[in-house]
Design an enzyme around this catalytic site. Structure first.
Site, PDB file in Angstrom:
ATOM      1  N   SER A 284       0.785  -1.235   0.000  1.00 19.16           N
ATOM      2  CA  SER A 284       0.000   0.000   0.000  1.00 19.16           C
ATOM      3  C   SER A 284       0.817   1.286   0.000  1.00 19.16           C
ATOM      4  O   SER A 284       0.265   2.367  -0.172  1.00 19.16           O
ATOM      5  CB  SER A 284      -0.960   0.020   1.196  1.00 19.16           C
ATOM      6  OG  SER A 284      -0.259   0.056   2.420  1.00 19.16           O
TER       7      SER A 284
ATOM      8  N   LYS B 144      -5.965   4.927   8.223  1.00 24.35           N
ATOM      9  CA  LYS B 144      -4.875   5.727   7.667  1.00 24.35           C
ATOM     10  C   LYS B 144      -5.229   7.218   7.656  1.00 24.35           C
ATOM     11  O   LYS B 144      -4.337   8.057   7.831  1.00 24.35           O
ATOM     12  CB  LYS B 144      -4.525   5.225   6.267  1.00 24.35           C
ATOM     13  CG  LYS B 144      -3.891   3.843   6.307  1.00 24.35           C
ATOM     14  CD  LYS B 144      -3.440   3.362   4.944  1.00 24.35           C
ATOM     15  CE  LYS B 144      -2.747   2.001   5.088  1.00 24.35           C
ATOM     16  NZ  LYS B 144      -2.201   1.525   3.806  1.00 24.35           N
TER      17      LYS B 144
END
Length: 341
Positions: free
Chosen positions: A234, A279
């Site tokens: 990611s 996040k």
């Protein structure tokens, strides 16, 4: 007597509490991780320095015990996942961790390729062998090979790709043998295995491993990406931006704190990831001013959609930007007014 009972009860409770810490439940728990500046992680020889920062964002993921399970049940931005949502079929936790590290390695290669090609610089690959990602139960490789082993010769031959390895083995028959030369913990070893049919597909024979290419990217100027034990793909998108920024003149950050996430393909496509909500929380805590989120071509419940929803919920001033490709991000950032704080 009462003192003995008290001591015994206290000891019993202490044992139960300690047991709860080490008893693993059949779940993984994820929670907001960190937003980490990429400048200290990525070094391009002779690269330009940023006035602002690009930041990768992470999610903390681990096997749930009783306490982390209960905590995740009560906290909004902590999630629980059953084991079969995290581990592949018949995959061990060790193999999962190795898979995550190799996904990170692949994301670094893609990020370097995208950034260098965008900067007009040549990219070459040097094939080194294959990595064992998983050993399938009840197949010849069990007990002989382990996840993380790097196979670089088959029957004394160096093959140019994992596809060639698969082609070579698939042309053999059940009962035939192959001799593999591999590296484990910097030691070179050799093993001979007899091929057998796969239970799921008796028409195919093999030794029972899943694999991935081990290849090295060759570029000038040289680039180093230090990720330690960070796993998964990611961070690839943000890697590509930091590398490109160091390769080219000017400062793509424009003096801002820019966080983001997303996989990156070799063609520059930015892909979705898990844990976008956590996040966003991590980036906000780190003081990010912009967050670049995978847009997934505007589909419903895209990473971008979930990021915007989370940003509103936590009342952050951070701007969420939808991104489909590496070029989208570069074009957006080039148009930002310089931050003159």
């Amino acid at each position: 007597m009462r003192k003995k009972i008290y001591i015994g009860s206290t000891l019993f409770v202490a044992i139960i509490l300690i047991w709860g810490m080490f008893y693993s439940l059949p779940y993984y728990v994820s929670k907001p991780g960190m937003a980490k500046e990429l400048g200290p992680i990525i070094t391009v020889d002779g690269g330009e320095k940023d006035e602002g920062n690009f930041m990768l964002t992470t999610v903390r993921m681990g096997r749930a015990n009783i306490y982390s399970y209960l905590e995740a049940k009560t906290r909004k931005y902590e999630e629980l996942y059953p084991l079969d949502m995290i581990l592949n079929k018949k995959e061990t936790e060790e193999e999962y961790n190795i898979r995550q590290l190799h996904l990170m390695a692949g994301s670094k290669l893609n990020a370097i390729e995208v950034a260098y090609r965008k900067a007009g610089l040549p990219v070459k690959y040097k094939y080194k062998g294959i990595y064992v990602m998983q050993v399938i139960p009840d197949m010849p490789a069990v007990g002989k090979l382990s996840a993380g082993d790097r196979i670089f010769k088959v029957d004394g031959k160096q093959l140019p790709s994992s596809e060639k390895f698969i082609d070579y083995v698939s042309k053999k028959q059940a009962g035939d043998k192959v001799t593999l030369t591999y590296q484990r913990n910097k030691s070179t070893k050799t093993v001979t295995l007899k091929l057998q049919p796969f239970k799921e597909d008796p028409q195919k024979v093999g030794i029972g491993i899943s694999l991935v290419d081990d290849k090295e990217i060759v570029v000038k100027p040289k680039v180093k990406v230090k990720t330690d034990e960070i796993g998964g793909p990611s961070a690839g998108f943000m890697f590509s931006l930091e590398i490109y920024n160091q390769l080219t003149e000017g400062d793509l950050t424009r003096g801002y704190q820019i966080a983001g996430t997303g996989t990156i393909d070799g063609d520059g496509t930015v892909g979705p990831i898990g844990g976008i909500e956590q996040k966003i929380v991590a980036a906000d805590k780190a003081g990010a001013e912009y967050f670049l989120a995978p847009n997934e071509k505007g589909i419903k419940n895209s990473n971008y959609h979930d990021a915007v929803k989370t940003a509103r919920d936590i009342k952050t001033k951070m701007k969420i930007i939808p991104i489909d490709t590496f070029d989208d991000a570069v074009n957006y950032l080039e148009k930002l007014k310089e931050n003159k704080k």
